[in-house]
Write a protein that holds these residues in place. Structure first.
Motif, PDB file in Angstrom:
ATOM      1  N   GLU A   1      -2.331  -2.669   8.745  1.00 32.74           N
ATOM      2  CA  GLU A   1      -1.151  -1.987   9.273  1.00 32.74           C
ATOM      3  C   GLU A   1      -0.102  -3.010   9.674  1.00 32.74           C
ATOM      4  OE1 GLU A   1      -2.601  -1.291  13.898  1.00 32.74           O
ATOM      5  OE2 GLU A   1      -3.255   0.155  12.365  1.00 32.74           O
ATOM      6  N   ILE A   2       1.152  -2.586   9.606  1.00 30.19           N
ATOM      7  CA  ILE A   2       2.280  -3.455   9.937  1.00 30.19           C
ATOM      8  C   ILE A   2       2.647  -3.288  11.410  1.00 30.19           C
ATOM      9  CG2 ILE A   2       4.725  -3.946   9.505  1.00 30.19           C
ATOM     10  CD1 ILE A   2       3.021  -4.793   7.196  1.00 30.19           C
TER      11      ILE A   2
ATOM     12  N   MET B   1      10.868  -0.700   9.308  1.00 27.42           N
ATOM     13  CA  MET B   1       9.926  -1.104   8.271  1.00 27.42           C
ATOM     14  C   MET B   1      10.407  -0.535   6.932  1.00 27.42           C
ATOM     15  SD  MET B   1       5.784  -0.824   8.329  1.00 27.42           S
ATOM     16  CE  MET B   1       5.807   0.868   8.905  1.00 27.42           C
ATOM     17  N   ASN B   2      10.474  -1.394   5.897  1.00 27.44           N
ATOM     18  CA  ASN B   2      10.893  -0.881   4.603  1.00 27.44           C
ATOM     19  C   ASN B   2       9.683  -0.654   3.706  1.00 27.44           C
ATOM     20  OD1 ASN B   2      10.153  -3.374   3.443  1.00 27.44           O
ATOM     21  ND2 ASN B   2      12.227  -4.201   3.688  1.00 27.44           N
ATOM     22  N   ARG B   3       9.931  -0.131   2.506  1.00 30.64           N
ATOM     23  CA  ARG B   3       8.821   0.247   1.628  1.00 30.64           C
ATOM     24  C   ARG B   3       8.008  -0.956   1.173  1.00 30.64           C
ATOM     25  NH1 ARG B   3      11.519   4.899  -2.331  1.00 30.64           N
ATOM     26  NH2 ARG B   3      11.879   6.441  -0.676  1.00 30.64           N
ATOM     27  N   SER B   4       8.670  -2.089   0.968  1.00 29.30           N
ATOM     28  CA  SER B   4       7.943  -3.272   0.507  1.00 29.30           C
ATOM     29  C   SER B   4       6.984  -3.777   1.581  1.00 29.30           C
ATOM     30  CB  SER B   4       8.920  -4.383   0.100  1.00 29.30           C
ATOM     31  OG  SER B   4       9.576  -4.938   1.219  1.00 29.30           O
ATOM     32  N   GLN B   5       7.330  -3.586   2.858  1.00 27.94           N
ATOM     33  CA  GLN B   5       6.431  -3.966   3.940  1.00 27.94           C
ATOM     34  C   GLN B   5       5.249  -3.009   4.020  1.00 27.94           C
ATOM     35  OE1 GLN B   5       9.195  -3.978   7.203  1.00 27.94           O
ATOM     36  NE2 GLN B   5       9.824  -6.101   6.861  1.00 27.94           N
ATOM     37  N   GLU B   6       5.515  -1.726   3.819  1.00 27.30           N
ATOM     38  CA  GLU B   6       4.432  -0.745   3.781  1.00 27.30           C
ATOM     39  C   GLU B   6       3.490  -1.050   2.616  1.00 27.30           C
ATOM     40  OE1 GLU B   6       6.614   2.857   3.430  1.00 27.30           O
ATOM     41  OE2 GLU B   6       6.949   3.071   5.585  1.00 27.30           O
ATOM     42  N   GLN B   7       4.067  -1.486   1.483  1.00 30.14           N
ATOM     43  CA  GLN B   7       3.262  -1.834   0.320  1.00 30.14           C
ATOM     44  C   GLN B   7       2.383  -3.045   0.599  1.00 30.14           C
ATOM     45  OE1 GLN B   7       3.049  -0.047  -2.558  1.00 30.14           O
ATOM     46  NE2 GLN B   7       1.372  -1.445  -3.095  1.00 30.14           N
TER      47      GLN B   7
ATOM     48  N   ASN C   1       4.486  -7.557  -5.633  1.00 37.55           N
ATOM     49  CA  ASN C   1       5.458  -6.903  -4.753  1.00 37.55           C
ATOM     50  C   ASN C   1       6.691  -7.805  -4.591  1.00 37.55           C
ATOM     51  OD1 ASN C   1       6.804  -5.413  -2.811  1.00 37.55           O
ATOM     52  ND2 ASN C   1       5.173  -5.501  -1.276  1.00 37.55           N
TER      53      ASN C   1
ATOM     54  N   ALA D   1       0.912  -3.790   3.410  1.00 41.06           N
ATOM     55  CA  ALA D   1      -0.281  -3.303   4.112  1.00 41.06           C
ATOM     56  C   ALA D   1      -1.255  -2.649   3.131  1.00 41.06           C
ATOM     57  CB  ALA D   1       0.117  -2.322   5.205  1.00 41.06           C
ATOM     58  N   THR D   2      -0.729  -1.860   2.205  1.00 40.34           N
ATOM     59  CA  THR D   2      -1.575  -1.203   1.206  1.00 40.34           C
ATOM     60  C   THR D   2      -2.282  -2.226   0.330  1.00 40.34           C
ATOM     61  OG1 THR D   2      -0.113   0.731   1.135  1.00 40.34           O
ATOM     62  CG2 THR D   2      -1.567   0.394  -0.748  1.00 40.34           C
TER      63      THR D   2
END
Length: 306
Positions: free
Chosen positions: A75-76, A55-61, A266, A63-64
């Motif tokens: 959540e991813i 999972m990269n940061r853009s995917q975490e973003q 994003n 979810a946020t």
């Protein structure tokens, strides 16, 4: 190639184990984890891993941003393959999922999933049949008896279009195609196919034309190490973001509004899926994909068993 096959089998086993787990919960209602009004208590997003890792940061973003837009924790869920996303949608274990155009057709048939939005790119893409630049192969005819890798059974540019392209170039039916090669396998993803080719574990692969520059930019491969020996017509439809059909319309509207403006919020996430933006789209956008699938004379279920 033995290592590639072993990894393909391991990926298949993991997928089957996961599907047994999610299907074991099918006896419970898909809305059992929902609050009053039908709103889910959590929004789970099924997505394929990025080249950088699970999972990269853009995917975490992502979810946020979904949490902020809906007020519901998100959540991813990183899937092993497209079929895992489809089965999770069908079993009610995720609320939305990002897959390929061919995966959309399968998901609407098998999981009754609905189109939230689809991606759109400023750069036209198609499927390419790749060999290493230092290989002797100049055409697909030269690949007789060689080891060939597709990406994912439910992939448009990693299975559906490569098959159609090879059939056209070789004058073979889909059922005759596999016997033309020495071996045929699935790598589990476009990135895995490219790495297998680069490492000499395959003689040729079918993949998206966007993957080589994307992975070269990340430093995982060198673009000049590969050569195109055949390519398909342009692929239409874009990557669809699907939702489970039992989600409340209010939530669907919130998610759609967020994603239609997501290129400003994003852009890195859009880049990671080879897109410039999300648009509303419609089911008819995927009719050309249906026509290619029809030409293979195989049902989605038959293709997924490959």
């Amino acid at each position: 190639m033995k290592n590639s096959k072993r990894k393909s089998y391991q990926s298949l086993i993991l997928s089957l184990v996961f599907m047994l787990v999610i299907l074991s919960g099918c006896g419970a209602s898909a809305s059992s984890s929902s609050s009053e009004g039908g709103m889910p208590e959590v929004i789970r997003i099924g997505i394929m891993p990025s080249e950088e890792g699970e999972m990269n940061r853009s995917q975490e973003q992502l979810a946020t941003d979904i949490t902020e837009a809906t007020g519901i924790p998100a959540e991813i869920f990183v899937a092993e393959d497209y079929n895992m996303v489809i089965e999770a949608l069908r079993a009610g274990k995720i609320e939305i999922g990002l897959i390929g155009p061919f995966g959309y057709i399968i998901a609407t048939e098998r999981a009754n999933a609905k189109l939230l939005v689809r991606s759109e790119s400023d750069q036209q893409s198609n499927t390419v049949i790749l060999v290493r630049n230092d290989s002797p192969y100049q055409s697909v005819q030269d690949l007789k008896g060689k080891d060939f890798l597709f990406a994912d059974p439910a992939s448009t540019s990693g299975n559906l279009y490569p098959r159609a392209t090879l059939m056209k170039e070789l004058g073979l039916s889909n059922k005759e195609l596999d016997s033309f090669f020495g071996s045929v396998a699935f790598s589990g993803g476009h990135d895995k196919s490219l790495l297998a080719l680069a490492n000499g574990n395959a003689d040729a692969i079918g993949t998206s034309s966007l993957m080589v520059p994307m992975m070269a930019e990340s430093g995982l491969i060198k673009e000049e190490d590969f050569r195109v020996i055949a390519e398909s017509d342009p692929i239409v439809g874009g990557a669809p973001l699907l939702y489970r059909q039992d989600l409340p319309e209010e939530l669907v509207t919130q998610l759609r509004e967020l994603m239609l403006d997501y290129d400003t919020k994003n852009p890195k996430f859009l880049e990671s899926v080879g897109a410039a933006r999300f648009v509303e789209g419609s089911d008819s956008d995927f009719d050309p994909i249906r026509e290619v699938a029809k030409a293979l004379d195989m049902s989605p279920e038959e293709l997924l068993k490959k």
